[in-house]
Write a protein that holds these residues in place. Sequence first.
Motif, mmCIF file in Angstrom:
data_model
loop_
_atom_site.group_PDB
_atom_site.id
_atom_site.type_symbol
_atom_site.label_atom_id
_atom_site.label_comp_id
_atom_site.label_asym_id
_atom_site.label_seq_id
_atom_site.Cartn_x
_atom_site.Cartn_y
_atom_site.Cartn_z
ATOM 1 N N THR A 418 4.097 1.950 3.934
ATOM 2 C CA THR A 418 5.201 1.358 3.502
ATOM 3 C C THR A 418 4.542 1.001 1.818
ATOM 4 O O THR A 418 5.325 1.120 1.135
ATOM 5 C CB THR A 418 5.572 -0.083 4.009
ATOM 6 O OG1 THR A 418 6.125 0.300 5.545
ATOM 7 C CG2 THR A 418 6.694 -0.520 3.070
ATOM 8 N N SER A 419 3.488 0.295 1.764
ATOM 9 C CA SER A 419 2.607 0.188 0.650
ATOM 10 C C SER A 419 2.592 1.153 -0.265
ATOM 11 O O SER A 419 3.185 1.210 -1.514
ATOM 12 C CB SER A 419 1.619 -0.578 0.964
ATOM 13 O OG SER A 419 1.728 -1.793 1.596
ATOM 14 N N LEU A 420 2.389 2.271 0.220
ATOM 15 C CA LEU A 420 2.092 3.473 -0.498
ATOM 16 C C LEU A 420 3.519 3.988 -1.202
ATOM 17 O O LEU A 420 3.643 4.525 -2.063
ATOM 18 C CB LEU A 420 1.368 4.876 0.376
ATOM 19 C CG LEU A 420 -0.025 4.313 0.815
ATOM 20 C CD1 LEU A 420 -0.597 5.454 1.615
ATOM 21 C CD2 LEU A 420 -1.034 4.313 -0.627
ATOM 22 N N VAL A 429 1.597 9.266 1.306
ATOM 23 C CA VAL A 429 2.307 9.185 2.537
ATOM 24 C C VAL A 429 2.589 10.134 3.436
ATOM 25 O O VAL A 429 2.535 9.921 4.549
ATOM 26 C CB VAL A 429 3.945 8.589 2.022
ATOM 27 C CG1 VAL A 429 5.062 8.428 2.948
ATOM 28 C CG2 VAL A 429 3.843 7.064 1.112
ATOM 29 N N ILE A 430 3.082 11.426 2.897
ATOM 30 C CA ILE A 430 2.922 12.536 3.585
ATOM 31 C C ILE A 430 1.789 12.792 4.329
ATOM 32 O O ILE A 430 1.771 13.063 5.706
ATOM 33 C CB ILE A 430 3.430 13.685 2.998
ATOM 34 C CG1 ILE A 430 4.820 13.579 2.134
ATOM 35 C CG2 ILE A 430 3.300 14.983 3.766
ATOM 36 C CD1 ILE A 430 5.206 14.635 1.151
ATOM 37 N N GLU A 431 0.657 12.735 3.699
ATOM 38 C CA GLU A 431 -0.509 12.865 4.574
ATOM 39 C C GLU A 431 -0.893 11.837 5.666
ATOM 40 O O GLU A 431 -1.201 12.263 6.882
ATOM 41 C CB GLU A 431 -1.505 12.783 3.416
ATOM 42 C CG GLU A 431 -3.236 13.197 4.006
ATOM 43 C CD GLU A 431 -4.138 13.027 2.953
ATOM 44 O OE1 GLU A 431 -5.438 13.194 3.516
ATOM 45 O OE2 GLU A 431 -4.082 12.605 1.838
ATOM 46 N N LYS A 468 -9.149 5.905 6.038
ATOM 47 C CA LYS A 468 -9.563 6.123 4.925
ATOM 48 C C LYS A 468 -8.556 5.458 3.878
ATOM 49 O O LYS A 468 -8.997 5.116 2.465
ATOM 50 C CB LYS A 468 -10.117 7.524 4.706
ATOM 51 C CG LYS A 468 -10.845 8.128 3.522
ATOM 52 C CD LYS A 468 -12.053 7.483 3.445
ATOM 53 C CE LYS A 468 -12.862 7.985 2.289
ATOM 54 N NZ LYS A 468 -14.432 7.517 2.404
ATOM 55 N N VAL A 469 -7.431 5.875 3.970
ATOM 56 C CA VAL A 469 -6.306 5.412 3.114
ATOM 57 C C VAL A 469 -6.441 3.885 2.929
ATOM 58 O O VAL A 469 -6.163 3.367 1.696
ATOM 59 C CB VAL A 469 -4.996 6.080 3.328
ATOM 60 C CG1 VAL A 469 -3.867 5.612 2.596
ATOM 61 C CG2 VAL A 469 -4.995 7.528 3.524
ATOM 62 N N ARG A 470 -6.392 3.247 3.872
ATOM 63 C CA ARG A 470 -6.236 1.834 4.246
ATOM 64 C C ARG A 470 -7.612 1.150 3.376
ATOM 65 O O ARG A 470 -7.661 0.162 2.658
ATOM 66 C CB ARG A 470 -6.100 1.181 5.537
ATOM 67 C CG ARG A 470 -4.903 1.834 6.306
ATOM 68 C CD ARG A 470 -4.903 1.124 7.624
ATOM 69 N NE ARG A 470 -4.834 -0.320 7.549
ATOM 70 C CZ ARG A 470 -5.184 -1.118 8.508
ATOM 71 N NH1 ARG A 470 -5.545 -0.423 9.782
ATOM 72 N NH2 ARG A 470 -5.049 -2.375 8.130
ATOM 73 N N TYR A 471 -9.018 1.853 3.843
ATOM 74 C CA TYR A 471 -10.050 1.347 3.163
ATOM 75 C C TYR A 471 -10.772 2.311 2.431
ATOM 76 O O TYR A 471 -11.705 3.203 2.900
ATOM 77 C CB TYR A 471 -11.015 0.829 4.134
ATOM 78 C CG TYR A 471 -10.337 0.036 5.398
ATOM 79 C CD1 TYR A 471 -10.260 -1.468 4.870
ATOM 80 C CD2 TYR A 471 -9.896 0.154 6.638
ATOM 81 C CE1 TYR A 471 -9.636 -2.322 5.793
ATOM 82 C CE2 TYR A 471 -9.348 -0.696 7.608
ATOM 83 C CZ TYR A 471 -9.047 -1.972 7.189
ATOM 84 O OH TYR A 471 -8.705 -2.756 8.064
ATOM 85 N N ARG A 472 -10.218 2.452 1.377
ATOM 86 C CA ARG A 472 -10.713 3.909 0.476
ATOM 87 C C ARG A 472 -12.146 3.935 0.095
ATOM 88 O O ARG A 472 -12.669 5.068 0.294
ATOM 89 C CB ARG A 472 -9.935 3.801 -0.936
ATOM 90 C CG ARG A 472 -10.045 5.023 -1.787
ATOM 91 C CD ARG A 472 -9.177 4.858 -3.184
ATOM 92 N NE ARG A 472 -7.669 4.733 -2.556
ATOM 93 C CZ ARG A 472 -7.080 5.699 -2.175
ATOM 94 N NH1 ARG A 472 -7.300 7.054 -2.533
ATOM 95 N NH2 ARG A 472 -5.588 5.682 -2.072
#
Length: 603
Positions: A418-420, A429-431, A468-472
């Motif tokens: 949702t944030s993305l 988002v798609i990934e 990885k998206v959450r904790y880049r």
Amino acid sequence: MRGMRFSLLRRPRRLTLMIPFAYFLVVLITVTFSSVILHRAAWHSAQKQVNEAALQTVSSIETNVHMLVDNVNNYSKIIISDANLQGLLREGNLYANLDIQSRIKRDLHHIMQTFPIIDSIFIFDQSGHGFSLGSQYTPAFIESNVEHAPWYDEAVERNGAYLLRLNGSGVFASEAEGNFVSFIRMIRDLDDTTPLGILVINIPESAFADAYSNLANHNGQQFAILDEQHRLITAKAAEGGQSAVIDHLTKKIIELKQSEFSRQLSGFFPLSFESRSYTVSWKVDDAFGWTFFNVTPNQSLYSENMSLVLRTLVLLVINGVVFYISSFIISRHVLNPIKQLLRAMKSTKSNKLVKLETIPNNEEFGQLFIGYNRMIDQINQLLKRIIDEQNTIRKAELSALQAQIKPHFLYNTLDSITSLAMMGQNDQVIEMLEALGSYYRLSVSKGRELITVEEEISMVRNYLLIQKVRYRDLFDVEYEVDENCLQVPILKLVLQPLVENSLYHGIRNMGSKGTIRISARLADGWLHLSVSDDGVGMTAEQIQQITAMENKGEKSSFGLKGTMERLRIYYNGKNEFIINSEPGKGTTITIRIPAGDENTWRN
């Protein structure tokens, strides 16, 4: 007077007296009757027994020869189905490609080393070309073309079925001593069954001699094997080598070709040679047409007859001693089952439920022992059912814990998506959606509890891609996975809890970027899975608390303890869970489970 008579009538009814008295009468009558008729019937009985034993011996030799030929037949199928040989024969010339021919010879040499009774191998193509390979002495093929061999037309007519010929029907010249049997069959194309060539495997005489080498040579018995034309293949004389008796037998067989001998498949006939009489037992093999012989000298029958008479006379002398000893033996025979039952019952004091292996022959003790064993079986089944129920309950609890983690992870991931989306980062988002869908598809795995290592690694990849998206900038991932273990089945969701533990409790608490390493390999029939990080690590007390498996009644999360318990239940304790960690140096968790041994899994 009447009381005395009543007492005398009752006394023999006592078991301790009836058994010895009855035993004495049976022995006395049997021995007396046997002594009268034994001398007259002993000869016929001994003759019959020797003939039956000889025929059984002949049948054993026939069976061993069949096993030998069947083994050669199986190896011939391996040879003619070889792709290199098939391709070379399709070209019509065995010398069209010398490299392929060299590989074929190497394979044939390996087969001959594996199956040493093969003396030599010949392969011919449709053009008459051929090559051979031998263990010691390779006989020479003396015909100009394989089509000139006397057995060629029959081999073609059999259309792939094999035939046997003594010494190759004279088409081979060999410097080695002794006979050999040629195993001959046509080589057909595996695709369209057209003829491609001829395969000849020569089996030495010694291989057929092994068919009776393990048979005891009692009473001067001699053995011989003749082919379909009654020519000697191999023989064993009384003192080794081919004796004159065997030579005389082969001549006698030629004389009996047109007699009753040639019209039956088995039987006996007398043979006289050098003032001695023999009994010949024979059997014709309907598959090969070979004849198997056992020659027994009749002198052994006379010796056995006299020995039997003498043993009977000695038996009359020792019957008195046997009579007194028998009463003690009978009493012991009655008491032993009771003692055996008492020992089995006493073993229950040490929590061991022991079944009675030997069941007495008498009906009363037999029923008692069977009832006791049935009771032990029912108790063991009850205990097993209780244990299985407890394991089922524990599995249900673990499954509930597993179900609890999925919504939590899903909510966090959807928040991130949702944030993305609000930030307009549609590609990410798609990934994340693709990774999330793949993760849940693999975790569900159509209801299967077992998935492959490849699927487990893919699930972990998708999980870490989402994290990885959450904790880049929090962690990096390294994979070391051997390809030879990708298809090994394992219990699903084994690595994900360990990776989650490394991320949340190892690296995130460190305050700086870390690395998670995931490895999988096979070694000595075991699958080794490892998850390591360079995070905050654990103390020895913390490791001890985890490996002790003592939750003390509190609700445990689906982490290390739950994973350890799942592995213990599903692999029936045949697994290892190793934790190596030091504060400030990171943690390494290694799992050792049997690779593909599904019999050890309770599910």
